[in-house]
Design a protein around this motif. Structure first.
Motif, short mmCIF file in Angstrom:
data_model
loop_
_atom_site.label_atom_id
_atom_site.label_comp_id
_atom_site.label_asym_id
_atom_site.label_seq_id
_atom_site.Cartn_x
_atom_site.Cartn_y
_atom_site.Cartn_z
N GLU A 11 0.84 -1.19 0.00
CA GLU A 11 0.00 0.00 0.00
C GLU A 11 0.88 1.24 0.00
OE1 GLU A 11 -3.03 -0.09 2.97
OE2 GLU A 11 -3.66 -2.11 2.43
N PHE A 12 0.50 2.20 -0.84
CA PHE A 12 1.23 3.46 -0.96
C PHE A 12 0.27 4.63 -0.78
CE2 PHE A 12 3.98 0.54 -3.13
CZ PHE A 12 5.25 1.00 -2.88
N SER A 32 5.09 4.56 1.81
CA SER A 32 4.41 3.30 2.10
C SER A 32 4.66 2.89 3.54
CB SER A 32 4.92 2.20 1.16
OG SER A 32 4.28 0.98 1.44
#
Length: 126
Positions: A11-12, A32
């Protein structure tokens, strides 16, 4: 070279505004909290609409093109490492410093199924 199977989920947090634009893609800063990516800044590069149209005209998908970008980057990095090793082994100081390549990944944004590349952020003007 093989692709991660199954894909690794990361996930960023990607900035809303790009900080740069080239001929094919826009570049966005990102961070992230995913273990392998936390603690540094990243660049998420998204395709321009005109690029996607051009890829479609040539029979390529954004996925295929993103894979080619990563593969080409890995190949160039391998050549640079071999050159650096050869220069060091033969003590060829007249060549000076050699290139080095950072990590680049292919990604897909789940919410839009958009293919992107993710690279380590390098400070500077390009």
């Amino acid at each position: 070279m093989t692709w991660s199977v199954p894909p690794v989920k990361a996930e960023f947090v990607v900035s809303k505004e790009p900080f740069g634009e080239g001929g094919f893609r826009r570049a966005y800063r990102a961070t992230s909290s995913t273990d392998d990516f936390k603690g540094q800044e990243w660049v998420v590069k998204k395709y321009l609409p005109t690029t996607l149209a051009c890829l479609q005209e040539t029979g390529q998908s954004a996925e295929d093109h993103s894979k080619k970008i990563v593969q080409t980057h890995m190949l160039a990095g391998n050549f640079a490492e071999q050159l650096q090793s050869s220069i060091a082994t033969k003590c060829l100081s007249e060549f000076g410093a050699t290139f080095s390549y950072n990590k680049v990944y292919m990604g897909r944004i789940e919410s839009s199924s958009e293919y992107v590349t993710i690279a380590e952020f390098i400070e500077g003007k390009f």
